[in-house]
Scaffold this motif. Structure first.
Motif, PDB file in Angstrom:
ATOM      1  N   MET A 121       0.838  -1.175   0.000  1.00 51.48           N
ATOM      2  CA  MET A 121       0.000   0.000   0.000  1.00 51.48           C
ATOM      3  C   MET A 121       0.885   1.241   0.000  1.00 51.48           C
ATOM      4  O   MET A 121       2.013   1.198   0.480  1.00 51.48           O
ATOM      5  CB  MET A 121      -0.956  -0.028   1.184  1.00 51.48           C
ATOM      6  CG  MET A 121      -0.329   0.233   2.528  1.00 51.48           C
ATOM      7  SD  MET A 121      -1.444  -0.009   3.933  1.00 51.48           S
ATOM      8  CE  MET A 121      -1.600  -1.775   3.900  1.00 51.48           C
ATOM      9  N   LYS A 122       0.372   2.312  -0.531  1.00 55.87           N
ATOM     10  CA  LYS A 122       1.123   3.562  -0.634  1.00 55.87           C
ATOM     11  C   LYS A 122       1.146   4.286   0.705  1.00 55.87           C
ATOM     12  O   LYS A 122       0.406   3.952   1.627  1.00 55.87           O
ATOM     13  CB  LYS A 122       0.513   4.434  -1.723  1.00 55.87           C
ATOM     14  CG  LYS A 122       0.701   3.832  -3.101  1.00 55.87           C
ATOM     15  CD  LYS A 122       0.179   4.726  -4.185  1.00 55.87           C
ATOM     16  CE  LYS A 122       0.430   4.027  -5.523  1.00 55.87           C
ATOM     17  NZ  LYS A 122      -0.225   4.663  -6.619  1.00 55.87           N
ATOM     18  N   ALA A 131       0.097   7.186   1.819  1.00 55.26           N
ATOM     19  CA  ALA A 131      -1.121   7.810   2.348  1.00 55.26           C
ATOM     20  C   ALA A 131      -2.009   6.771   3.022  1.00 55.26           C
ATOM     21  O   ALA A 131      -2.543   7.003   4.111  1.00 55.26           O
ATOM     22  CB  ALA A 131      -1.875   8.537   1.236  1.00 55.26           C
ATOM     23  N   GLU A 132      -2.147   5.625   2.393  1.00 48.85           N
ATOM     24  CA  GLU A 132      -2.963   4.556   2.967  1.00 48.85           C
ATOM     25  C   GLU A 132      -2.314   3.990   4.229  1.00 48.85           C
ATOM     26  O   GLU A 132      -2.989   3.732   5.227  1.00 48.85           O
ATOM     27  CB  GLU A 132      -3.178   3.448   1.937  1.00 48.85           C
ATOM     28  CG  GLU A 132      -4.118   2.369   2.387  1.00 48.85           C
ATOM     29  CD  GLU A 132      -4.308   1.272   1.350  1.00 48.85           C
ATOM     30  OE1 GLU A 132      -4.952   0.271   1.696  1.00 48.85           O
ATOM     31  OE2 GLU A 132      -3.813   1.400   0.206  1.00 48.85           O
ATOM     32  N   GLN A 148      -2.859   6.449   7.038  1.00 50.56           N
ATOM     33  CA  GLN A 148      -4.229   6.379   7.545  1.00 50.56           C
ATOM     34  C   GLN A 148      -4.430   5.115   8.393  1.00 50.56           C
ATOM     35  O   GLN A 148      -5.009   5.165   9.469  1.00 50.56           O
ATOM     36  CB  GLN A 148      -5.221   6.410   6.393  1.00 50.56           C
ATOM     37  CG  GLN A 148      -6.665   6.421   6.852  1.00 50.56           C
ATOM     38  CD  GLN A 148      -7.630   6.524   5.684  1.00 50.56           C
ATOM     39  OE1 GLN A 148      -7.293   6.185   4.555  1.00 50.56           O
ATOM     40  NE2 GLN A 148      -8.835   6.989   5.962  1.00 50.56           N
ATOM     41  N   LYS A 149      -3.914   4.016   7.920  1.00 50.17           N
ATOM     42  CA  LYS A 149      -4.094   2.737   8.606  1.00 50.17           C
ATOM     43  C   LYS A 149      -3.376   2.709   9.962  1.00 50.17           C
ATOM     44  O   LYS A 149      -3.854   2.079  10.909  1.00 50.17           O
ATOM     45  CB  LYS A 149      -3.591   1.598   7.718  1.00 50.17           C
ATOM     46  CG  LYS A 149      -4.003   0.235   8.201  1.00 50.17           C
ATOM     47  CD  LYS A 149      -3.780  -0.805   7.133  1.00 50.17           C
ATOM     48  CE  LYS A 149      -4.369  -2.136   7.592  1.00 50.17           C
ATOM     49  NZ  LYS A 149      -4.300  -3.148   6.579  1.00 50.17           N
TER      50      LYS A 149
END
Length: 117
Positions: free
Chosen positions: A1-2, A4-5, A8-9
């Motif tokens: 995942m990048k 930003a993800e 957030q996670k």
């Protein structure tokens, strides 16, 4: 995942993720075409680091622990000792906080009963 993800996670900012990687709190993140690609293992490690930082474990202690993890299983005893030391400090802090909570509740009760003007 990048990034930003992943941010957030893990509930941290992308800037914090880049900082953690730069100082060595997390291992170098795999990149594809120059873009960070976070794995589930990376996310789990970031969650661990974030959790430790929330209780104010110093970055230098976490760096030492991280370096030992990267050295492999021969460092298990030392890593365990670090975690035990940190747990003991947190338990003492928790004890102190619980004592303060009890004193505050008692004081508030005295106010509620009109025994303190």
């Amino acid at each position: 995942m990048k990034i930003a993800e992943a941010a957030q996670k893990t509930n941290v900012t992308p800037v914090t993720l880049r900082y953690y990687e730069k100082v060595g709190l997390i291992p170098p993140i795999e990149r594809k075409d120059g873009i960070r690609n976070y794995s589930e293992d990376d996310i789990n490690w970031i969650d661990f680091i974030r959790c430790m930082r929330q209780v104010r474990i110093p970055i230098n202690d976490l760096l030492e622990y991280t370096k030992l993890v990267q050295k492999g299983t021969d460092t298990r005893k030392t890593r365990r000792a670090i975690l035990v030391k940190e747990l003991e400090k947190l338990e003492q802090e928790n004890h102190n906080i619980q004592q303060t909570i009890t004193r505050l509740k008692t004081k508030i009760t005295l106010y509620d009963q009109g025994k303190i003007k």
